[in-house]
Design an enzyme around this catalytic site. Sequence first.
Site, PDB file in Angstrom:
ATOM      1  N   CYS A  79      36.457  54.553  43.067  1.00  0.00           N
ATOM      2  CA  CYS A  79      37.127  53.422  43.717  1.00  0.00           C
ATOM      3  C   CYS A  79      38.353  53.896  44.515  1.00  0.00           C
ATOM      4  CB  CYS A  79      37.470  52.345  42.686  1.00  0.00           C
ATOM      5  SG  CYS A  79      37.808  50.740  43.415  1.00  0.00           S
ATOM      6  N   ARG A 134      37.569  44.938  43.282  1.00  0.00           N
ATOM      7  CA  ARG A 134      38.233  45.065  44.599  1.00  0.00           C
ATOM      8  C   ARG A 134      37.765  46.338  45.290  1.00  0.00           C
ATOM      9  NH1 ARG A 134      44.373  44.565  44.838  1.00  0.00           N
ATOM     10  NH2 ARG A 134      44.040  46.667  44.144  1.00  0.00           N
ATOM     11  N   HIS A 169      32.995  51.618  39.076  1.00  0.00           N
ATOM     12  CA  HIS A 169      33.720  52.202  37.948  1.00  0.00           C
ATOM     13  C   HIS A 169      32.777  52.586  36.809  1.00  0.00           C
ATOM     14  CE1 HIS A 169      37.869  51.243  39.262  1.00  0.00           C
ATOM     15  NE2 HIS A 169      37.277  50.253  39.896  1.00  0.00           N
ATOM     16  N   GLU A 171      33.351  54.520  34.471  1.00  0.00           N
ATOM     17  CA  GLU A 171      34.145  54.682  33.248  1.00  0.00           C
ATOM     18  C   GLU A 171      34.283  53.372  32.466  1.00  0.00           C
ATOM     19  OE1 GLU A 171      37.239  53.466  36.310  1.00  0.00           O
ATOM     20  OE2 GLU A 171      35.335  54.526  36.293  1.00  0.00           O
TER      21      GLU A 171
END
Length: 188
Positions: A79, A134, A169, A171
């Site tokens: 990101c 986002r 993401h 993670e």
Amino acid sequence: MTIGILALQGAFIEHRYKLDALGVDSFEIRQAKDLDRKMDGIILPGGESTVMYKLIQDLNMEEKLISLIKNGLPIFGTCAGLLLLSENVQNFDYAYLKTMHITTVKNAYGRQLGSFKTTATFNHEETIDMIFIRAPYIQHVGKDVLVLSVVDDKIVAARQGNQLVTAFHPELTNDLTVHKYFIDMCKV
């Protein structure tokens, strides 16, 4: 094997958990001298790219980071990390580290309310969960960039040599696929 994780701002601790699950040692990069430690790769986490870049500059890390990348150290940006590595950011006044031949669109899916979760293939093999917050997307790739994932006709993961980026993401999911891919890059 040891991976350094940029820990100036953003979701860095979640990457440590993924590396722990894979049995990989890691440490937090908080100041310029941490970039001198022996490591097999670096993770640039999600967060706020402008804040991260300002801290990278203020802490005199920019030149060393760029040098490590250009000298082949594997790096994985998620990101905001993707934005940090982008050569061009289409809807922003400037780009940051400019090491990867990609053009990105910042906050491409809107504000926080535009965040979403989906599933798609990664590396043309496994279907994984993807969480977008986002998120940017990659608008254009250079000829030396391998596209690894596409969602709704938008590039959301790519690799250029020693550089791996995701707009999502990994993670924040239970899946280890993307982190395993990065660790395999670090073993070469």
